[in-house]
Design an enzyme around this catalytic site. Structure first.
Site, PDB file in Angstrom:
ATOM      1  NE  ARG A  45     -50.548 -69.800   0.135  1.00  0.00           N
ATOM      2  CZ  ARG A  45     -49.573 -69.509  -0.122  1.00  0.00           C
ATOM      3  NH1 ARG A  45     -48.595 -69.954  -1.170  1.00  0.00           N
ATOM      4  NH2 ARG A  45     -48.781 -68.719   0.765  1.00  0.00           N
ATOM      5  CG  ASN A  74     -44.919 -72.263   1.208  1.00  0.00           C
ATOM      6  OD1 ASN A  74     -46.137 -72.811   1.294  1.00  0.00           O
ATOM      7  ND2 ASN A  74     -44.729 -70.987   0.964  1.00  0.00           N
ATOM      8  CE1 TYR A 127     -41.028 -73.816  -4.621  1.00  0.00           C
ATOM      9  CE2 TYR A 127     -41.367 -72.948  -2.280  1.00  0.00           C
ATOM     10  CZ  TYR A 127     -41.743 -72.769  -3.667  1.00  0.00           C
ATOM     11  OH  TYR A 127     -42.574 -72.187  -4.061  1.00  0.00           O
TER      12      TYR A 127
END
Ligand code: IFM
Length: 451
Positions: free
Chosen positions: A81, A300, A302
């Site tokens: 990516r 995404n 985290y």
């Protein structure tokens, strides 16, 4: 936490990858006709970046892409990516295309194809051409149309050569860090403007999706089209009514603010009730444009948001520790988030985990980096991901952030997320122990697939 998954537990068709973005690795800021982006302007202003650095050279990936693709191949992953620097292929963000810029990405795609690695492209990873910023950037509605033209051009040229195209990476950051608190380019601090920017980002996503669908139908290409959002579950620090209410509000203004328009065609009422709407202008057809079917949703992950209304706020215990960014390591938050998304959005497309990773203050000893913390992080998050999949969430890909140590935005080069260490003096790449661990893990997956 139970033991990490055994090697055969992921589906044979699961896609393993690594991720990067243009400004963070490419360098070659003025080479072959590239125009400046807002990050070039921002990093060259004193006081914006902790270590005073810029992305002028970064990992010099523009010149070293072949070596970097060889490293990706050595890791044995099937997918890469990366993002396209808009001002490299269209220096002003409108008008003429820069053939030399497109040639770079064409060479990169050739190299990936030679190695059998699928390309997953992001159109916008925060680096707006300065030429558009000079006309108001994302506050100017016209930027949404320029973005759609850019998306169509990339789809026309590369649609047959890439596996997926994501419109935006983490529009929450573009809006809130770029316009809300000035931590990121273009360095504006006005929360009311940030809300209008987030609407224009969503609108540009919808327009780009429409434009790319038309191009793909015309040219007979079929990349999967989607968007990448950074998300976190918001957890109240206590079971007080105030903490619970604040956590719901945090989730509404961060996750639902982007998800609801895309998947439900409206903004979440809980957020609308409390946000500063002085600058919020929505045209009649906007929500319909934003509400487009997606082929995938990039997530995404985290950390979680740990929400406390106490003064001073209660802090998370951080049982598993904190990364070098100061982010709590909380793998189970990934499971919770994915399950929540599935229950709230019946039209959810397949999910790709487009980023997940850890900054570690890595130390090189005898030419080696024993980043055990990153290996543990990977194991725990893959386990958490597997838990969500076992409960029926359709996740089809995982991309570790990041392939290389790179320019970590306002933290400069101080924070290292890479599986591969970069010596910025010599540009030497060194695989960390986590890279070998990930390679072996992926290899075992492939062997299970072949068996
Ligand atoms: O480096 C960034 C990336 O550009 C976007 N997602 C978060 C990463 C770590 O901060």
């Amino acid at each position: 936490m139970k033991n990490p998954p055994t090697m055969t537990e992921f589906s044979p068709s699961f896609i393993w990858g690594v991720a990067t973005s243009a400004y963070q690795i490419e360098g070659a800021a003025t080479t072959d006709g590239r125009g400046p982006s807002i990050w070039d302007t921002f990093t060259h202003k004193p006081g914006t970046i902790i270590d005073g650095s810029t992305g002028d050279v970064a990992c010099d990936h523009y010149h070293r892409y072949a070596e970097d693709v060889d490293i990706i191949a050595a890791l044995g992953v099937q997918a890469y990516r990366f993002s396209i620097s808009w001002s490299r292929v269209q220096p002003l963000g409108h008008g003429d295309w820069n053939e030399a810029g497109f040639d770079f990405y064409s060479r990169l795609l050739d190299r990936l194809a030679e190695k059998g690695i699928a390309a997953h492209v992001t159109l916008y990873h925060w680096d707006l051409p300065q030429g558009l910023q000079d006309h108001g950037g994302w506050l100017n509605r016209d930027t949404t149309q320029h973005f759609a033209l850019y998306a169509a051009e990339v789809a026309r040229r590369f649609g047959k050569r890439v596996a997926s195209i994501a419109t935006h990476n983490e529009p929450w950051c573009t809006a809130n860090l770029g316009y809300g608190n000035a931590q990121f380019a273009p360095g504006v601090a006005d929360t009311a403007l940030a809300i209008q920017v987030s609407h224009h980002l969503l609108l540009s996503h919808g327009l780009a999706m429409q434009a790319m669908r038309t191009i793909c139908a015309t040219y007979g290409s079929s990349p999967r089209l989607g968007i990448v959002l950074n998300q976190w579950p918001a957890m109240p620090a206590t079971d007080s009514v105030a903490d619970i209410d604040q956590a719901e509000w945090e989730y509404a203004r961060s996750v639902q603010w982007f998800m609801d328009p895309i998947f439900k065609g409206r903004y979440p009422q809980k957020a609308l009730d409390r946000m500063d709407m002085r600058q919020f202008h929505v045209h009649a057809s906007d929500m319909e444009i934003i509400h487009q079917p997606l082929d995938f949703l990039g997530v995404n992950y985290y950390f979680r948001a740990f929400v406390s209304t106490e003064n001073p706020p209660k802090q998370p215990e951080g049982k598993l520790g904190f990364s070098d960014m100061g982010w709590e390591i909380y793998p189970v938050g990934l499971t919770d988030l994915l399950l929540k998304l599935r229950s709230e959005y019946p039209d959810l497309p397949p999910i790709y985990i487009t980023e997940n990773g850890m900054a570690v203050a890595d130390e090189m000893k005898d030419g080696k980096i024993n980043d055990l913390q990153r290996i543990n992080y990977l194991q725990l998050h893959l386990y958490a991901l597997h838990e969500a999949m076992a409960c029926g969430v359709d996740v089809q890909a995982y991309f570790y952030w990041s392939l290389l140590d790179n320019f970590e935005w306002n933290s400069g080069y101080a924070k290292r997320f890479g599986l591969v260490h970069v010596d910025y003096e010599t540009q030497k790449r060194t695989l960390k122990d986590s890279a070998y661990w990930y390679r072996d893990f992926v290899r075992s997956q492939m062997q299970a697939k072949a068996a």
